[in-house]
Design an enzyme around this catalytic site. Sequence first.
Site, PDB file in Angstrom:
ATOM      1  N   ASP A  81       0.891  -1.168   0.000  1.00 44.73           N
ATOM      2  CA  ASP A  81       0.000   0.000   0.000  1.00 44.73           C
ATOM      3  C   ASP A  81       0.922   1.209   0.000  1.00 44.73           C
ATOM      4  O   ASP A  81       1.531   1.530   1.025  1.00 44.73           O
ATOM      5  CB  ASP A  81      -0.901  -0.003   1.238  1.00 44.73           C
ATOM      6  CG  ASP A  81      -1.918   1.146   1.222  1.00 44.73           C
ATOM      7  OD1 ASP A  81      -1.679   2.116   0.477  1.00 44.73           O
ATOM      8  OD2 ASP A  81      -2.915   1.069   1.949  1.00 44.73           O
ATOM      9  N   HIS A  82       1.046   1.865  -1.158  1.00 46.20           N
ATOM     10  CA  HIS A  82       2.056   2.910  -1.292  1.00 46.20           C
ATOM     11  C   HIS A  82       1.857   4.042  -0.290  1.00 46.20           C
ATOM     12  O   HIS A  82       2.798   4.753   0.044  1.00 46.20           O
ATOM     13  CB  HIS A  82       2.072   3.470  -2.724  1.00 46.20           C
ATOM     14  CG  HIS A  82       0.940   4.401  -3.030  1.00 46.20           C
ATOM     15  ND1 HIS A  82      -0.293   3.968  -3.451  1.00 46.20           N
ATOM     16  CD2 HIS A  82       0.857   5.758  -2.959  1.00 46.20           C
ATOM     17  CE1 HIS A  82      -1.072   5.015  -3.632  1.00 46.20           C
ATOM     18  NE2 HIS A  82      -0.417   6.110  -3.350  1.00 46.20           N
ATOM     19  N   HIS A 111      -6.026   2.532   2.150  1.00 43.03           N
ATOM     20  CA  HIS A 111      -5.222   3.683   2.563  1.00 43.03           C
ATOM     21  C   HIS A 111      -5.689   4.281   3.890  1.00 43.03           C
ATOM     22  O   HIS A 111      -4.912   4.452   4.832  1.00 43.03           O
ATOM     23  CB  HIS A 111      -5.297   4.796   1.508  1.00 43.03           C
ATOM     24  CG  HIS A 111      -4.752   4.420   0.172  1.00 43.03           C
ATOM     25  ND1 HIS A 111      -3.759   3.487  -0.002  1.00 43.03           N
ATOM     26  CD2 HIS A 111      -5.042   4.874  -1.073  1.00 43.03           C
ATOM     27  CE1 HIS A 111      -3.468   3.374  -1.282  1.00 43.03           C
ATOM     28  NE2 HIS A 111      -4.232   4.201  -1.953  1.00 43.03           N
TER      29      HIS A 111
END
Length: 506
Positions: free
Chosen positions: A185-186, A248
């Site tokens: 998950d960037h 996120h």
Amino acid sequence: MKSNIKTKPTIYMIFGGTGDLAERKLIPALYNLFLEGYMPKEFAIIGLGRTDYTNESFIKNLLGGVNKFSRSGKADKDQWADFSSRISYLRTDVNNEGDYAKMEQVIDKYEAEWSEPPVIIHYLAVAPNFFPIIASNLAKMKSAGDAERTRVVIEKPFGRDLETAKELNALLRNIFDEKQIYRIDHYLGKETVQNMMAFRFANALFEPIWNRNFIEHVQISVTEDIGVEDRGGYYDGSGALRDMLQNHILQVLCLVAMEPPVNFDAEEVRNRKVDVLRAMRKFGPEEIRFNTVRGQYGEGWVKGEKVEGYRQEQGVNKESNTETFAAIKFFIDNWRWQNVPFYVRTGKRMHQKSSIISIQFKDVPHLIFPNNSSESWQQNRLIISIQPEMSIRLQVQAKRPGLDMTLNPVDMVFNYDGTYETDTPEAYETLLLDAMKGDQTLFMRGDQVETAWDLIMPVLESWEVKKSINFPNYSADSWGPEAAEALIAKDGFHWFTLPIKKSDKK
């Protein structure tokens, strides 16, 4: 700058090597790691795809991506020549078992040439429907069973609901150990998000008041000023709840709400994150009605130009029920956070692109100053801005200069740009380096993914079954539907936004 972090020889096998993610994010990130000395002396990057590229044409295409998207600017000719000499292209069909034998031959070639056996990272930068077939074929490679050296990195979305997430987890665990699986998950690689841990647990100032006795409520807003652009077909099968909130936003919420870990070990940190998700109050039918809001943007004006509504975007169903905005009020049922509301929201075509965490503290127990001295009184607030600026600011009350006792809010600001002269690394640089090092702290564990899906499934199922009769319900370049304002206003609060600076405007 030369890094003192030692990484082992590494082979990056990038499935989807000709795709947008590799061009815009992965190769620029690896190139910047190379420039700053974080890549090992021996490394190779193998692009995998169906396009009929030669090595030369593939590398030329990647250079265009680096020149356009790298934070370090256009590539230096000599440095790029050195870096790109480690890149090659292998035309592959992920459905063809024989092509995996070719990959094995490439790995064997480097193992024979290098000083020690390499770390092998299979990066799945492909559509989710390819995950199972790639994983099943990787299982047939002899290197897959080496839990110390072989890793697989999987992009979101990790499943599209609880059932598919469980199925994918079960498939992966039949092939790999959990320590080999890197669910990326960037957002967790962003510098300010990582700084949450340092801010909370490296300072004695905040942790004693980081609880229900002093904090009144928490807000997490991730808003975008763009529409779905060319992703209409994908987005119409996803929506804001799946695309942003389930991953996120819930990950950021876990960092805000987690208990102090015993140490910085990856499993210890991830255990504390899962504890938060397990403590979050699940929704019944009535709770969904009163604690959630969904929206879909209509047409409007942005920067003087008229833009289309969501249902007019390319690839979107003309009667789509997909939400482009979601707001939810969560509660965490544990001793630290009992009855403290956590408000989260995310949306497209909003007035401002921003990612902000706002922690509002309770008011002082007794105000000693006369009313006319504090007309602009506001409670203390801690604001962590992830974008457009990276900053942490504490809003407090102070006396205005002058002979009168007049109070007004002032900001105590830690700003990355003003504090550090070095460029801030991109999120993918952090995460790709961690994958090489074997550090899973910033990657999601299987039970964490499943628990997050389990939490939002009642909302997801309710929204899919009940068609909204008022879509679109907010215009482009607004702050979302009126119901989202009512959601927080009925508790006596309002959504917090940072003013846009001129430098933030395009």
